[in-house]
Enzyme design. Structure first.
Site, PDB file in Angstrom:
ATOM      1  N   ALA A  66       0.863  -1.178   0.000  1.00  0.00           N
ATOM      2  CA  ALA A  66       0.000   0.000   0.000  1.00  0.00           C
ATOM      3  C   ALA A  66       0.902   1.232   0.000  1.00  0.00           C
ATOM      4  O   ALA A  66       2.051   1.171   0.445  1.00  0.00           O
ATOM      5  CB  ALA A  66      -0.892  -0.016   1.238  1.00  0.00           C
ATOM      6  N   GLY A 111       0.613  -5.013   1.125  1.00  0.00           N
ATOM      7  CA  GLY A 111      -0.653  -5.130   0.411  1.00  0.00           C
ATOM      8  C   GLY A 111      -0.509  -5.810  -0.939  1.00  0.00           C
ATOM      9  O   GLY A 111      -1.467  -6.410  -1.439  1.00  0.00           O
ATOM     10  N   GLU A 114      -0.607  -9.402  -0.207  1.00  0.00           N
ATOM     11  CA  GLU A 114      -1.994  -9.746   0.150  1.00  0.00           C
ATOM     12  C   GLU A 114      -2.884  -9.827  -1.090  1.00  0.00           C
ATOM     13  O   GLU A 114      -3.783 -10.661  -1.170  1.00  0.00           O
ATOM     14  CB  GLU A 114      -2.535  -8.716   1.141  1.00  0.00           C
ATOM     15  CG  GLU A 114      -1.808  -8.775   2.474  1.00  0.00           C
ATOM     16  CD  GLU A 114      -2.199  -7.636   3.387  1.00  0.00           C
ATOM     17  OE1 GLU A 114      -1.714  -6.503   3.135  1.00  0.00           O
ATOM     18  OE2 GLU A 114      -2.981  -7.845   4.316  1.00  0.00           O
ATOM     19  N   GLU A 134       4.706  -5.028   7.350  1.00  0.00           N
ATOM     20  CA  GLU A 134       3.881  -4.015   8.023  1.00  0.00           C
ATOM     21  C   GLU A 134       4.340  -3.700   9.438  1.00  0.00           C
ATOM     22  O   GLU A 134       4.293  -2.547   9.865  1.00  0.00           O
ATOM     23  CB  GLU A 134       2.401  -4.451   8.041  1.00  0.00           C
ATOM     24  CG  GLU A 134       1.695  -4.336   6.707  1.00  0.00           C
ATOM     25  CD  GLU A 134       1.842  -5.568   5.840  1.00  0.00           C
ATOM     26  OE1 GLU A 134       2.711  -6.425   6.138  1.00  0.00           O
ATOM     27  OE2 GLU A 134       1.106  -5.675   4.850  1.00  0.00           O
TER      28      GLU A 134
HETATM   29  N1  DAK Z   1       4.536   3.212  -0.964  1.00  0.00           N
HETATM   30  C1  DAK Z   1       4.884   4.360  -1.580  1.00  0.00           C
HETATM   31  N2  DAK Z   1       5.978   4.500  -2.351  1.00  0.00           N
HETATM   32  C2  DAK Z   1       6.757   3.411  -2.487  1.00  0.00           C
HETATM   33  C3  DAK Z   1       6.456   2.171  -1.867  1.00  0.00           C
HETATM   34  C4  DAK Z   1       5.268   2.087  -1.070  1.00  0.00           C
HETATM   35  N3  DAK Z   1       4.864   0.975  -0.496  1.00  0.00           N
HETATM   36  N4  DAK Z   1       7.438   1.303  -2.199  1.00  0.00           N
HETATM   37  C5  DAK Z   1       8.297   1.969  -2.980  1.00  0.00           C
HETATM   38  N5  DAK Z   1       7.909   3.231  -3.165  1.00  0.00           N
HETATM   39  C6  DAK Z   1       8.567   4.276  -3.953  1.00  0.00           C
HETATM   40  C7  DAK Z   1       9.799   4.790  -3.237  1.00  0.00           C
HETATM   41  O1  DAK Z   1       9.456   5.732  -2.266  1.00  0.00           O
HETATM   42  C8  DAK Z   1      10.563   5.368  -4.398  1.00  0.00           C
HETATM   43  O2  DAK Z   1       9.994   6.605  -4.733  1.00  0.00           O
HETATM   44  P1  DAK Z   1      10.924   7.901  -5.050  1.00  0.00           P
HETATM   45  O3  DAK Z   1      11.786   8.077  -3.858  1.00  0.00           O
HETATM   46  O4  DAK Z   1      11.705   7.467  -6.278  1.00  0.00           O
HETATM   47  O5  DAK Z   1       9.954   8.996  -5.307  1.00  0.00           O
HETATM   48  C9  DAK Z   1      10.267   4.418  -5.534  1.00  0.00           C
HETATM   49  O6  DAK Z   1       9.066   3.729  -5.162  1.00  0.00           O
HETATM   50  C10 DAK Z   1      11.362   3.390  -5.752  1.00  0.00           C
HETATM   51  O7  DAK Z   1      11.621   2.756  -4.524  1.00  0.00           O
HETATM   52  P2  DAK Z   1      13.073   2.682  -3.863  1.00  0.00           P
HETATM   53  O8  DAK Z   1      13.935   3.810  -4.324  1.00  0.00           O
HETATM   54  O9  DAK Z   1      12.879   2.519  -2.410  1.00  0.00           O
HETATM   55  O10 DAK Z   1      13.627   1.342  -4.516  1.00  0.00           O
HETATM   56  P3  DAK Z   1      14.666   0.305  -3.879  1.00  0.00           P
HETATM   57  O11 DAK Z   1      14.984  -0.646  -4.958  1.00  0.00           O
HETATM   58  O12 DAK Z   1      15.778   1.013  -3.195  1.00  0.00           O
HETATM   59  O13 DAK Z   1      13.839  -0.453  -2.723  1.00  0.00           O
HETATM   60  C11 DAK Z   1      11.894  -1.598  -1.863  1.00  0.00           C
HETATM   61  C12 DAK Z   1      12.723  -1.212  -3.123  1.00  0.00           C
HETATM   62  C13 DAK Z   1      10.649  -2.294  -2.324  1.00  0.00           C
HETATM   63  C14 DAK Z   1      12.718  -2.565  -0.984  1.00  0.00           C
HETATM   64  C15 DAK Z   1      11.588  -0.316  -1.058  1.00  0.00           C
HETATM   65  O14 DAK Z   1      11.009   0.653  -1.947  1.00  0.00           O
HETATM   66  C16 DAK Z   1      10.635  -0.544   0.062  1.00  0.00           C
HETATM   67  O15 DAK Z   1      11.016  -1.055   1.125  1.00  0.00           O
HETATM   68  N6  DAK Z   1       9.369  -0.148  -0.130  1.00  0.00           N
HETATM   69  C17 DAK Z   1       8.363  -0.245   0.885  1.00  0.00           C
HETATM   70  C18 DAK Z   1       7.906  -1.651   0.988  1.00  0.00           C
HETATM   71  C19 DAK Z   1       6.902  -1.827   2.092  1.00  0.00           C
HETATM   72  O16 DAK Z   1       7.181  -1.560   3.263  1.00  0.00           O
HETATM   73  N7  DAK Z   1       5.695  -2.275   1.702  1.00  0.00           N
HETATM   74  C20 DAK Z   1       4.673  -2.494   2.646  1.00  0.00           C
HETATM   75  C21 DAK Z   1       3.896  -1.226   2.809  1.00  0.00           C
HETATM   76  S1  DAK Z   1       2.705  -1.426   4.086  1.00  0.00           S
HETATM   77  C22 DAK Z   1      -4.551  -1.550   4.942  1.00  0.00           C
HETATM   78  C23 DAK Z   1      -4.424  -2.441   3.981  1.00  0.00           C
HETATM   79  C24 DAK Z   1      -3.194  -2.808   3.563  1.00  0.00           C
HETATM   80  C25 DAK Z   1      -2.124  -2.273   4.133  1.00  0.00           C
HETATM   81  C26 DAK Z   1      -2.265  -1.376   5.117  1.00  0.00           C
HETATM   82  C27 DAK Z   1      -3.485  -1.018   5.544  1.00  0.00           C
HETATM   83  N8  DAK Z   1      -5.847  -1.179   5.330  1.00  0.00           N
HETATM   84  C28 DAK Z   1      -6.878  -1.695   4.410  1.00  0.00           C
HETATM   85  C29 DAK Z   1      -6.089  -0.211   6.253  1.00  0.00           C
HETATM   86  C30 DAK Z   1      -0.865  -2.630   3.623  1.00  0.00           C
HETATM   87  C31 DAK Z   1       0.205  -2.030   4.067  1.00  0.00           C
HETATM   88  C32 DAK Z   1       1.402  -2.136   3.311  1.00  0.00           C
HETATM   89  O17 DAK Z   1       1.472  -2.627   2.231  1.00  0.00           O
END
Ligand code: DAK
Length: 257
Positions: A66, A111, A114, A134
């Site tokens: 997400a 997400g 999921e 998360e």
């Molecule tokens: N959200 C927003 N932007 C994201 C993102 C994300 N989840 N993942 C990557 N990006 C963006 C980065 O910010 C970056 O943007 P700029 O800085 O270039 O503007 C761009 O994508 C490229 O990413 P990186 O520069 O970070 O690329 P790397 O190769 O260095 O790293 C990575 C890739 C996937 C390891 C890293 O980007 C990362 O750790 N991303 C976050 C992954 C993460 O934590 N995902 C889980 C998010 S929490 C809910 C339902 C569902 C959820 C929550 C609530 N409800 C219904 C209430 C789910 C929650 C989640 O999914």
């Protein structure tokens, strides 16, 4: 439909959905969920639909979760509304009466993982990375991960992944049953074509009935589930597909469904 965030291509009843925010690694935001809802309107109304393939744009990510920038500002009430809408959308995808297959072509996190779990099965490219990170953001999975992951890989492995946020590679995902197969990224498109051909050749009502028997049965005790299978099996003999499929076998020709 906003074609900019979800691309829908359809050929011979096989719909290919591509989440299209490659610069943000296809992170899910309100626009993506709204576009997915619109796409689902058309898929649910499509009587000729045989299968859905879901993937992410680019060669780096399926969906990296997400959108954290969006979630960062949410109040509990907004988070609940986001969760309610997202869960409803994901359930619609899950309940399509055709196979829905995730083609995981890179990061598949939070997400994104999921959403892949809400698909009937997943195929991964060898660069894919899976995880439920998360807890590292101070939240828990909110798109059904606490329920669908244990059903897919067992509660112990699901709890390990959810409570540590540990990321796993495609081969580990294969070993624990999170994905059905792994292949080089360059082969994913060809595999998708082959799978589409195989699914298009199967009797569509029978495929939908099998899917219903499996999922509805999993929510019931064994005797009730077997009784459900018996009823649905019998129902197959009330339609045209059983007559055509068996006639084709006897006449040594290909069935026309
Ligand atoms: N959200 C927003 N932007 C994201 C993102 C994300 N989840 N993942 C990557 N990006 C963006 C980065 O910010 C970056 O943007 P700029 O800085 O270039 O503007 C761009 O994508 C490229 O990413 P990186 O520069 O970070 O690329 P790397 O190769 O260095 O790293 C990575 C890739 C996937 C390891 C890293 O980007 C990362 O750790 N991303 C976050 C992954 C993460 O934590 N995902 C889980 C998010 S929490 C809910 C339902 C569902 C959820 C929550 C609530 N409800 C219904 C209430 C789910 C929650 C989640 O999914």
């Amino acid at each position: 439909m906003s074609e900019s965030v979800i691309d829908l291509q359809e050929r011979d009843g096989i719909a290919r959905l591509t989440v299209n925010r490659p610069k943000a690694l296809n992170a899910l935001n309100d626009a993506v969920l709204a576009a997915l809802d619109e796409v689902l309107d058309s898929l649910e109304a499509n009587a000729g639909l045989r299968a859905v393939l879901l993937t992410g744009a680019g060669d780096k990510a399926f969906i990296a979760g997400a959108d954290i920038t969006r979630m960062r500002e949410q109040t509990p009430r907004e988070a609940q509304e986001f969760a309610r809408r997202a869960l409803a959308t994901i359930k619609r995808l899950e309940h399509l009466p055709v196979p829905v297959v995730a083609l995981v072509n890179g990061f598949c996190l939070g997400g994104g993982c999921e959403l892949a779990l809400a698909c009937d099965w997943a195929v991964a490219s060898d660069n894919a990375v899976f995880g439920q990170p998360e807890v590292q953001l101070g939240i828990i999975p909110g798109f059904g991960g606490t329920q669908r992951l244990p059903r897919r890989v067992g509660p112990a492995m699901a709890l390990e992944l959810i409570t540590t946020g540990r990321k796993i590679d495609a081969n580990e995902a294969l070993r624990i049953g999170l994905v059905n197969r792994v292949m080089p990224q360059a082969e994913l498109d060809a595999y998708a074509e082959e799978l589409a051909d195989q699914l298009a050749a199967s009797a569509p009502q029978a495929v939908g009935t099998a899917k219903r028997a499996l999922y509805d049965g999993m929510d019931q005790d064994m005797d009730s589930a077997l009784a459900l299978e018996t009823s649905l099996f019998a129902l197959c003999f009330a339609g045209d597909e059983q007559a055509e499929g068996m006639a084709a076998f006897v006449e040594k020709r290909r069935a026309r469904f």
